[in-house]
Design an enzyme around this catalytic site. Structure first.
Site, PDB file in Angstrom:
ATOM      1  N   SER A  14      42.572  31.595   2.682  1.00 55.21           N
ATOM      2  CA  SER A  14      43.887  32.088   2.269  1.00 55.21           C
ATOM      3  C   SER A  14      43.860  33.572   1.916  1.00 55.21           C
ATOM      4  CB  SER A  14      44.371  31.263   1.065  1.00 55.21           C
ATOM      5  OG  SER A  14      45.568  31.767   0.543  1.00 55.21           O
ATOM      6  N   TRP A  15      43.035  33.966   0.944  1.00 54.13           N
ATOM      7  CA  TRP A  15      42.988  35.357   0.511  1.00 54.13           C
ATOM      8  C   TRP A  15      42.298  36.230   1.553  1.00 54.13           C
ATOM      9  CZ3 TRP A  15      45.007  39.331  -0.918  1.00 54.13           C
ATOM     10  CH2 TRP A  15      44.481  40.342  -1.738  1.00 54.13           C
ATOM     11  N   ARG A  35      34.589  30.194  10.320  1.00 53.35           N
ATOM     12  CA  ARG A  35      33.491  29.239  10.526  1.00 53.35           C
ATOM     13  C   ARG A  35      33.780  28.296  11.683  1.00 53.35           C
ATOM     14  NH1 ARG A  35      33.358  27.705   4.293  1.00 53.35           N
ATOM     15  NH2 ARG A  35      35.331  26.931   5.057  1.00 53.35           N
ATOM     16  N   GLY A 139      43.203  42.189  -8.581  1.00 50.73           N
ATOM     17  CA  GLY A 139      44.536  42.443  -9.105  1.00 50.73           C
ATOM     18  C   GLY A 139      45.422  41.227  -8.952  1.00 50.73           C
ATOM     19  N   ALA A 143      48.292  35.335  -2.417  1.00 51.33           N
ATOM     20  CA  ALA A 143      48.187  35.502  -0.966  1.00 51.33           C
ATOM     21  C   ALA A 143      49.500  35.237  -0.247  1.00 51.33           C
ATOM     22  CB  ALA A 143      47.087  34.593  -0.420  1.00 51.33           C
ATOM     23  N   LYS A 194      40.450  35.209 -16.095  1.00 51.77           N
ATOM     24  CA  LYS A 194      41.872  34.839 -16.028  1.00 51.77           C
ATOM     25  C   LYS A 194      42.066  33.483 -15.368  1.00 51.77           C
ATOM     26  CE  LYS A 194      42.395  35.764 -11.458  1.00 51.77           C
ATOM     27  NZ  LYS A 194      43.064  35.024 -10.376  1.00 51.77           N
ATOM     28  N   ARG A 258      46.588  28.615  -7.752  1.00 50.56           N
ATOM     29  CA  ARG A 258      45.897  27.328  -7.630  1.00 50.56           C
ATOM     30  C   ARG A 258      45.252  26.906  -8.958  1.00 50.56           C
ATOM     31  NH1 ARG A 258      41.509  29.372  -3.220  1.00 50.56           N
ATOM     32  NH2 ARG A 258      43.415  30.261  -2.382  1.00 50.56           N
ATOM     33  N   GLU A 284      38.531  28.519  -8.685  1.00 52.98           N
ATOM     34  CA  GLU A 284      37.383  29.230  -9.236  1.00 52.98           C
ATOM     35  C   GLU A 284      37.207  29.004 -10.741  1.00 52.98           C
ATOM     36  OE1 GLU A 284      34.998  30.466  -7.719  1.00 52.98           O
ATOM     37  OE2 GLU A 284      35.587  31.524  -5.897  1.00 52.98           O
TER      38      GLU A 284
END
Length: 335
Positions: A14-15, A35, A139, A143, A194, A258, A284
């Site tokens: 995504s990002w 991949r 920042g 996405a 964050k 997410r 994450e």
């Protein structure tokens, strides 16, 4: 005439796809490493990434490959956008193909488990690339909004300000405004912590708590982020900027986040396994919470929200116990 800068983007998630689009729109020549053959073939044939943004057309100058050597051939920048816990193994494959002058740019917002290393530290350790050739982009960058060319900004951090300025130019578009910094530590820790705070905000929302609770968690979450980051050498002003407060606000408040979404699933009563299945993409904050807490303990930094989240994510306490633990801490001065 100078040739345009060349960037290899790993990977086509995504990002990574959004970052590749930014770079291509800025005039940088971009090859995305995917991949799977079907993703690379679709990007080359239809200019779309069917796995993440099937509705968004990518610039025709953006191409894809499954061959890391081909992606990195002549690349000025290797832009890394993969799960933080997969970074070490991925770099082991890519390192032989990294050119002697290639700048490695991390988009990752996590802390490696077991080692407590930031992404830039893992990059330096595995590749042997000098710190002055390792940059971080961080920042409030959701996405989906970027793919729609909605206005956004970020910080490019590198110990060598000239390198930061070069990458700033390589990703500056009409809708994406990058600023520069030399505070890599502050940018990376702001981006990693964050995610944990956003999990807490999501949980509070899922449990039916209001905006007061969200504002409390965001504000106190920023306070503990600043405590740890400055203990490791970051500048407080960095955490008040795009890679600190800016990223924190976007991640804690947006339904596109997410980490916030994962937290909301937990707050609504889902198990960890159910929330993972429902979120689908890498979260994450879940992966990094314990590593961040261990880093805080090593440096003698108090991080109550992170501590409660790490305990909750390991299913050692209930949602009610987590809320009680945060609200019943001893009262003290704010600063």
């Amino acid at each position: 005439m100078h040739r345009p800068a060349r960037a290899a983007v790993l990977s086509a998630g995504s990002w990574g796809t959004a970052a590749a689009k930014i770079l291509a729109d800025a005039g940088t020549s971009v090859i995305v490493h995917a991949r799977r053959n079907e993703i690379a073939d679709a990007i080359n044939a239809t200019h779309r990434n069917p796995a993440y943004f099937p509705d968004v057309e990518l610039p025709p100058s953006l191409t894809a490959t499954t061959d890391p050597a081909a992606a990195l051939d002549g690349a000025d920048y290797l832009v890394l956008s993969i799960p933080a816990q997969a970074l070490r193994d991925s770099l082991a494959v890519w390192t032989p193909h990294i050119g002697p002058d290639t700048v490695v740019v991390s988009l990752m917002k996590g802390i490696e488990r077991d080692t407590g290393l930031r992404a830039s530290e893992v990059i330096a350790e595995v590749t042997g690339v000098s710190a002055v050739r390792i940059a971080v982009l961080s920042g409030p960058n959701l996405a989906r909004e970027i793919m729609a060319a909605q206005p956004a900004a970020a910080t490019v951090a590198c110990p060598d300000e000239a390198v930061a300025r070069c990458f700033q130019q390589a990703c500056h578009t009409s809708y994406f405004r990058p600023y520069t910094s030399t505070d890599v530590i502050g940018c990376e820790l702001g981006g990693a912590i964050k995610n944990v705070i956003a999990l807490a905000v999501g949980i509070a929302s899922g449990m039916g708590m209001g905006d007061n609770a969200a504002a409390m968690l965001i504000t106190r979450g920023l306070a503990e982020t600043i405590r740890l980051a400055t203990a490791l050498g970051a500048r407080p002003a960095t955490l008040a900027g795009l890679s600190g407060l800016g990223d924190l606000v976007a991640t804690c408040t947006s339904p596109l986040s997410r980490n916030r979404t994962f937290g909301a699933h937990l707050g609504q009563g889902m198990t960890m396994a159910e929330a993972t299945a429902a979120t689908r993409q890498t979260t994450e904050g879940v992966k990094s919470a314990t590593a961040i807490l261990e880093l805080a303990r090593v440096h003698g930094v108090e991080m109550p929200i992170t501590e409660v989240m790490a305990t909750l994510l390991h299913e050692k306490i209930s949602l009610t116990e987590a809320a009680t633990a945060l609200m019943q801490r001893p009262p003290k001065p704010e600063h």
